[in-house]
Design a protein around this motif. Structure first.
Motif, mmCIF file in Angstrom:
data_model
loop_
_atom_site.group_PDB
_atom_site.id
_atom_site.type_symbol
_atom_site.label_atom_id
_atom_site.label_comp_id
_atom_site.label_asym_id
_atom_site.label_seq_id
_atom_site.Cartn_x
_atom_site.Cartn_y
_atom_site.Cartn_z
ATOM 1 N N LEU A 253 -14.993 -8.893 -9.822
ATOM 2 C CA LEU A 253 -15.224 -7.631 -9.119
ATOM 3 C C LEU A 253 -14.776 -6.469 -9.994
ATOM 4 O O LEU A 253 -13.709 -6.516 -10.607
ATOM 5 C CB LEU A 253 -14.448 -7.590 -7.806
ATOM 6 C CG LEU A 253 -15.162 -8.060 -6.539
ATOM 7 C CD1 LEU A 253 -14.218 -7.974 -5.353
ATOM 8 C CD2 LEU A 253 -16.415 -7.254 -6.261
ATOM 9 N N LEU A 254 -15.586 -5.440 -10.051
ATOM 10 C CA LEU A 254 -15.251 -4.258 -10.845
ATOM 11 C C LEU A 254 -14.371 -3.323 -10.029
ATOM 12 O O LEU A 254 -14.647 -3.068 -8.849
ATOM 13 C CB LEU A 254 -16.530 -3.544 -11.279
ATOM 14 C CG LEU A 254 -17.516 -4.391 -12.096
ATOM 15 C CD1 LEU A 254 -18.769 -3.594 -12.388
ATOM 16 C CD2 LEU A 254 -16.879 -4.873 -13.380
ATOM 17 N N LEU A 330 -8.413 -7.774 -8.120
ATOM 18 C CA LEU A 330 -8.376 -7.701 -6.662
ATOM 19 C C LEU A 330 -8.236 -9.105 -6.085
ATOM 20 O O LEU A 330 -8.865 -10.051 -6.543
ATOM 21 C CB LEU A 330 -9.665 -7.046 -6.145
ATOM 22 C CG LEU A 330 -9.631 -6.400 -4.760
ATOM 23 C CD1 LEU A 330 -8.581 -5.309 -4.701
ATOM 24 C CD2 LEU A 330 -10.999 -5.823 -4.423
ATOM 25 N N GLN A 331 -7.375 -9.227 -5.054
ATOM 26 C CA GLN A 331 -7.120 -10.522 -4.439
ATOM 27 C C GLN A 331 -7.658 -10.537 -3.007
ATOM 28 O O GLN A 331 -7.929 -9.498 -2.412
ATOM 29 C CB GLN A 331 -5.618 -10.813 -4.440
ATOM 30 C CG GLN A 331 -5.009 -10.830 -5.832
ATOM 31 C CD GLN A 331 -3.506 -11.079 -5.788
ATOM 32 O OE1 GLN A 331 -3.061 -12.196 -5.605
ATOM 33 N NE2 GLN A 331 -2.726 -10.011 -5.946
ATOM 34 N N PHE A 332 -7.789 -11.760 -2.467
ATOM 35 C CA PHE A 332 -8.425 -11.927 -1.163
ATOM 36 C C PHE A 332 -7.629 -12.912 -0.320
ATOM 37 O O PHE A 332 -6.972 -13.808 -0.834
ATOM 38 C CB PHE A 332 -9.864 -12.447 -1.314
ATOM 39 C CG PHE A 332 -10.603 -11.835 -2.461
ATOM 40 C CD1 PHE A 332 -11.180 -10.592 -2.335
ATOM 41 C CD2 PHE A 332 -10.696 -12.499 -3.681
ATOM 42 C CE1 PHE A 332 -11.847 -10.017 -3.409
ATOM 43 C CE2 PHE A 332 -11.358 -11.940 -4.748
ATOM 44 C CZ PHE A 332 -11.933 -10.690 -4.617
ATOM 45 N N TRP A 333 -7.738 -12.739 1.005
ATOM 46 C CA TRP A 333 -7.155 -13.699 1.933
ATOM 47 C C TRP A 333 -8.035 -14.936 2.034
ATOM 48 O O TRP A 333 -9.239 -14.877 1.766
ATOM 49 C CB TRP A 333 -7.023 -13.082 3.326
ATOM 50 C CG TRP A 333 -5.838 -12.199 3.488
ATOM 51 C CD1 TRP A 333 -4.775 -12.068 2.634
ATOM 52 C CD2 TRP A 333 -5.579 -11.309 4.584
ATOM 53 N NE1 TRP A 333 -3.878 -11.167 3.125
ATOM 54 C CE2 TRP A 333 -4.328 -10.683 4.316
ATOM 55 C CE3 TRP A 333 -6.248 -10.986 5.746
ATOM 56 C CZ2 TRP A 333 -3.765 -9.757 5.180
ATOM 57 C CZ3 TRP A 333 -5.692 -10.066 6.608
ATOM 58 C CH2 TRP A 333 -4.467 -9.456 6.334
ATOM 59 N N VAL A 379 -3.927 0.470 2.790
ATOM 60 C CA VAL A 379 -2.658 0.128 2.139
ATOM 61 C C VAL A 379 -2.781 -1.192 1.390
ATOM 62 O O VAL A 379 -2.308 -1.325 0.253
ATOM 63 C CB VAL A 379 -1.518 0.072 3.181
ATOM 64 C CG1 VAL A 379 -0.243 -0.477 2.558
ATOM 65 C CG2 VAL A 379 -1.259 1.458 3.757
ATOM 66 N N ALA A 380 -3.428 -2.177 2.033
ATOM 67 C CA ALA A 380 -3.611 -3.466 1.362
ATOM 68 C C ALA A 380 -4.443 -3.306 0.091
ATOM 69 O O ALA A 380 -4.121 -3.906 -0.951
ATOM 70 C CB ALA A 380 -4.295 -4.451 2.318
ATOM 71 N N PHE A 381 -5.479 -2.473 0.148
ATOM 72 C CA PHE A 381 -6.327 -2.265 -1.030
ATOM 73 C C PHE A 381 -5.530 -1.598 -2.146
ATOM 74 O O PHE A 381 -5.693 -1.924 -3.330
ATOM 75 C CB PHE A 381 -7.534 -1.408 -0.648
ATOM 76 C CG PHE A 381 -8.630 -1.411 -1.681
ATOM 77 C CD1 PHE A 381 -9.584 -2.402 -1.696
ATOM 78 C CD2 PHE A 381 -8.695 -0.414 -2.647
ATOM 79 C CE1 PHE A 381 -10.591 -2.410 -2.651
ATOM 80 C CE2 PHE A 381 -9.693 -0.409 -3.596
ATOM 81 C CZ PHE A 381 -10.647 -1.414 -3.599
ATOM 82 N N GLY A 384 -3.790 -4.065 -4.053
ATOM 83 C CA GLY A 384 -4.600 -5.071 -4.724
ATOM 84 C C GLY A 384 -5.153 -6.167 -3.839
ATOM 85 O O GLY A 384 -5.531 -7.225 -4.347
ATOM 86 N N TRP A 385 -5.249 -5.916 -2.520
ATOM 87 C CA TRP A 385 -5.800 -6.908 -1.605
ATOM 88 C C TRP A 385 -6.988 -6.308 -0.858
ATOM 89 O O TRP A 385 -6.900 -5.206 -0.316
ATOM 90 C CB TRP A 385 -4.748 -7.352 -0.595
ATOM 91 C CG TRP A 385 -3.667 -8.202 -1.190
ATOM 92 C CD1 TRP A 385 -2.490 -7.779 -1.736
ATOM 93 C CD2 TRP A 385 -3.676 -9.624 -1.308
ATOM 94 N NE1 TRP A 385 -1.762 -8.841 -2.188
ATOM 95 C CE2 TRP A 385 -2.456 -10.003 -1.933
ATOM 96 C CE3 TRP A 385 -4.574 -10.629 -0.950
ATOM 97 C CZ2 TRP A 385 -2.137 -11.327 -2.202
ATOM 98 C CZ3 TRP A 385 -4.248 -11.947 -1.215
ATOM 99 C CH2 TRP A 385 -3.048 -12.292 -1.836
ATOM 100 N N TRP A 386 -8.075 -7.054 -0.820
ATOM 101 C CA TRP A 386 -9.254 -6.630 -0.067
ATOM 102 C C TRP A 386 -9.297 -7.444 1.211
ATOM 103 O O TRP A 386 -9.613 -8.638 1.200
ATOM 104 C CB TRP A 386 -10.517 -6.847 -0.896
ATOM 105 C CG TRP A 386 -11.767 -6.340 -0.232
ATOM 106 C CD1 TRP A 386 -11.855 -5.526 0.840
ATOM 107 C CD2 TRP A 386 -13.111 -6.617 -0.633
ATOM 108 N NE1 TRP A 386 -13.154 -5.262 1.156
ATOM 109 C CE2 TRP A 386 -13.953 -5.928 0.266
ATOM 110 C CE3 TRP A 386 -13.680 -7.367 -1.647
ATOM 111 C CZ2 TRP A 386 -15.344 -5.989 0.167
ATOM 112 C CZ3 TRP A 386 -15.061 -7.423 -1.747
ATOM 113 C CH2 TRP A 386 -15.886 -6.741 -0.861
ATOM 114 N N ILE A 387 -8.953 -6.808 2.336
ATOM 115 C CA ILE A 387 -8.930 -7.499 3.626
ATOM 116 C C ILE A 387 -10.017 -6.907 4.521
ATOM 117 O O ILE A 387 -10.471 -5.783 4.316
ATOM 118 C CB ILE A 387 -7.545 -7.382 4.292
ATOM 119 C CG1 ILE A 387 -7.254 -5.934 4.694
ATOM 120 C CG2 ILE A 387 -6.463 -7.914 3.360
ATOM 121 C CD1 ILE A 387 -5.971 -5.776 5.498
ATOM 122 N N PRO A 388 -10.442 -7.658 5.536
ATOM 123 C CA PRO A 388 -11.522 -7.160 6.405
ATOM 124 C C PRO A 388 -11.129 -5.890 7.148
ATOM 125 O O PRO A 388 -9.988 -5.749 7.590
ATOM 126 C CB PRO A 388 -11.752 -8.327 7.376
ATOM 127 C CG PRO A 388 -11.201 -9.528 6.699
ATOM 128 C CD PRO A 388 -10.055 -9.033 5.863
#
Length: 669
Positions: A253-254, A330-333, A379-381, A384-388
């Motif tokens: 992901l860019l 970027l990280q994901f759940w 805040v999560a983004f 470094g976290w991409w959450i729904p």
């Protein structure tokens, strides 16, 4: 089979509580949201949120060490240049750039055939490619819609010097407006077993090799690899908002954190020697197009006209930040954690809809919850976290609205049932208290059966049968209704419940439907009942005076009052119910009212009310010294074996005068 039928019927007759039904609504909304989400229908909304976050995130400090040399529209119109640029001019450009000792040069211009086709400058171009090993040229892999574009013949097969530039993936299957570039392929394994790198990945690797950094396999994950300070993991098909994305190659992901402020020079400036000496030393130089007439643009979260060479440069910058600065991708759940997040907000929406009754609170609190959902995602983004974001918001809203609608419907239904039972039996303040405590009072669709201590009052007209025989039926009903309405008003004014009308008799109860448990409350109920009887005596005197003026017959009253234990509840079918009380205390009050004793105090004779008030010893003990009473004696009531001490109520000591009772009644009216 027949043995199980009664159990089945009982199961279907059993009704779920509003709380359980609300939970079922929440779970239904969650299931529907999850179904829609896993079908990919929410990707578009999630990507809109992602694009917003991308546009508003902090930028990296610099775009260094990237320099862009671009062919502009002015270069195309330059008499000394042609388009496509000839091989000999391109060779000259590469020699000029190499003279300043760049770390690596990426040629983002195709050279699958000689330019011009006669090949007069091809030898010179090939000679430059052979002389400088830090030049990387491009090819295109092609797909079912496009044919591949080969790299220069002289470098074909040299995987260290050639790279594909069709590395950007567009999300056209989820974006209903314009396909956007959000991810890039880093490398791919071809069917022949050869590995090919994308242009930005090959440039970044060659640059990092100068510092001794090489891609290394990750022992903990065979699919990932380490590049300097960071582990790079391939994008999975369901990462973030993606649902079943095509991820055949190693994709990333860019983050678009690279600033647009690249050091830039035109081809003409380079050929004319206008690039300051040392500007390219140890830099990554990208050669590409920047001309409206030759479109090489991409739609990204930032712009609709991002130059292809700029997006390649941003990708190189991102890889260098990962490797040199340790900046994490970027990280994901996990899927189950994302589903749990959606379920959590479903439950929050259901809880809000269940608890909040006021629309003035529901609206602001709903917006506040939606704001919190967006704030959590932001805040999560930023960490470094991409959450729904779209899925929990979409789950929250219908859960809140549907539960609110259901609870409102249930409240309206319950209010209707309660008002059907009590609307003409209790005072407004009791009705309001009953509504506020409905959850404790109701059991399903019926009032809970309660065993409590209350005071029962019976009143009846004297010689009603004789009076009714002498009156016209219509006039009789009007006369009786006038009496009933007046007495019911007095009863409710003293916090009593008109339990029922029995011909010309009235039964009232003090201490229901809300149970009175403390001794002080039980005493107050008894005093309210006696005070009510005295007020009824006064009201009867008023009615008699009015009836005499209108030529109607006067009448007298008998009142019986007893305090004791009884059972309160609802009798009847689900369609037609009646709230009532039963028990020996009811019978005792009824016997006191009908007891054969001619007694009337002077006060009753003065007012013309002819009202006799008899109370039991149990009630008398609760009155204290507030009332003037007279002991009648120990009497055996009808259907009673044990004698009962009976008292007659004369007046209210605390009020001093009888007309004070009248004034109090007028105020209550």
């Amino acid at each position: 089979m027949s043995a199980g039928t009664p159990a089945v019927k009982r199961l279907f007759k059993r009704k779920l509580s509003p709380r359980k039904v609300s939970l079922l609504i929440v779970l239904l909304v969650f299931t529907c949201t999850l179904t829609v989400r896993h079908a990919g229908s929410l990707q578009f909304l999630e990507f809109q949120a992602y694009d917003f976050f991308i546009r508003h995130q902090p930028k990296a400090a610099t775009s260094d060490p990237i320099v862009i040399v671009e062919m502009t529209e002015a270069d195309i119109h330059n008499p000394s240049l042609d388009y496509p640029i000839y091989d000999n001019k391109l060779a000259e450009l590469l020699r000029v750039l190499e003279s300043d000792h760049p770390a690596v040069i990426g040629l983002d211009i195709w050279r699958d055939i000689p330019v011009p086709k006669s090949g007069v400058g091809l030898h010179e171009f090939n000679q430059v490619l052979q002389s400088y090993s830090n030049i990387v040229v491009i090819f295109t892999r092609g797909d079912r819609l496009r044919k591949p574009i080969e790299p220069p013949v002289i470098l074909k097969g040299d995987s260290d010097r050639v790279a594909f530039n069709d590395n950007f993936l567009v999300d056209e299957e989820v974006d209903l407006t314009t396909p956007k570039v959000r991810r890039s392929a880093l490398f791919v394994n071809s069917s022949s077993g050869e590995n090919f790198d994308s242009l930005p990945f090959r440039l970044a690797v060659l640059y990092l090799q100068r510092s001794g950094i090489e891609p290394q396999p990750d022992p903990s994950d065979p699919k990932s690899f380490r590049l300097g300070k960071t582990r790079l993991r391939p994008l999975q098909a369901n990462d973030g908002a993606y649902v079943g994305a095509a991820t055949g190659e190693f994709q990333m992901l860019l983050d678009f954190k690279c600033p647009d402020r690249f050091a830039r020079y035109s081809v003409s400036e380079a050929l004319s020697g206008h690039i300051p000496p040392g500007s390219l030393r140890d830099k990554i130089v990208l050669i590409g197009m920047n001309t409206p007439s030759v479109l090489d643009e991409r739609v990204t979260p930032f712009r609709r006209n991002h130059l292809g060479v700029e997006v390649q440069a941003m990708t190189v910058n991102q890889l260098l930040r990962h490797a040199l600065e340790g900046e994490k991708p970027l990280q994901f759940w996990n899927d189950w954690l994302e589903d749990a997040w959606v379920l959590f907000w479903c439950l929050v929406g259901g809880a809000l809809g269940y608890q909040v009754r006021s629309p003035w609170r529901f609206g602001p609190e709903s917006f506040a919850c939606l704001f919190v959902i967006g704030g959590c995602a932001w805040v999560a983004f930023s960490y470094g976290w991409w959450i729904p974001l779209a899925a929990p918001a979409i789950a929250y809203a219908p859960a809140a609205v549907l539960v609110t609608s259901y609870v409102s419907f249930q409240e309206k239904k319950q209010r209707g049932q309660l008002m059907q039972l009590f609307s003409r039996q209790v005072s407004p303040d009791i009705a309001q208290a009953l509504w506020e405590q409905r959850e404790e009072f109701l059991a399903g669709q019926r009032p809970r059966t309660q065993k409590l201590t209350a005071t029962v009052l019976f009143t009846d007209l004297v010689a009603f049968s004789t009076t009714s025989e002498k009156m016209d039926p219509d006039l009789l009903m009007d006369w009786l209704n006038e009496y009933m309405e007046a007495m019911a008003t007095v009863i409710m004014a003293h916090r009593g419940v008109v339990e029922k009308y029995i011909g010309d008799a009235i039964m009232a109860v003090f201490g229901v439907p809300l149970p009175r448990t403390s001794p002080d409350e039980i005493k107050q109920d008894a005093r309210n009942a006696v005070r009510c009887a005295l007020a009824m005596r006064l009201k009867m005197g008023e009615l008699n005076a009015q009836w005499k003026e209108r030529g109607l017959p006067a009448s007298g009253m008998r009142v019986g009052i007893h305090t004791g234990p009884l059972v309160a509840g609802s009798l009847g079918s689900s369609e037609r119910q009646e709230y009532t009380v039963i028990g020996d205390s009811v019978n005792t009050a009824s016997r006191l009212e009908s007891f054969s004793l001619e007694f009337a105090g002077p006060e009753s004779r003065d007012t013309g009310s002819r009202c006799r008030i008899l109370i039991s010893e149990a009630t008398h003990l609760l009155l204290g010294d507030e009332f003037q009473t007279r002991e009648v004696g120990n009497m055996i009531l009808k259907n009673k074996n044990e004698p009962v001490t009976i008292y007659a109520v004369i007046t209210d000591q605390t009020m001093g005068r009888q007309n004070d009772l009248q004034n109090d009644l007028e105020k209550q009216k």
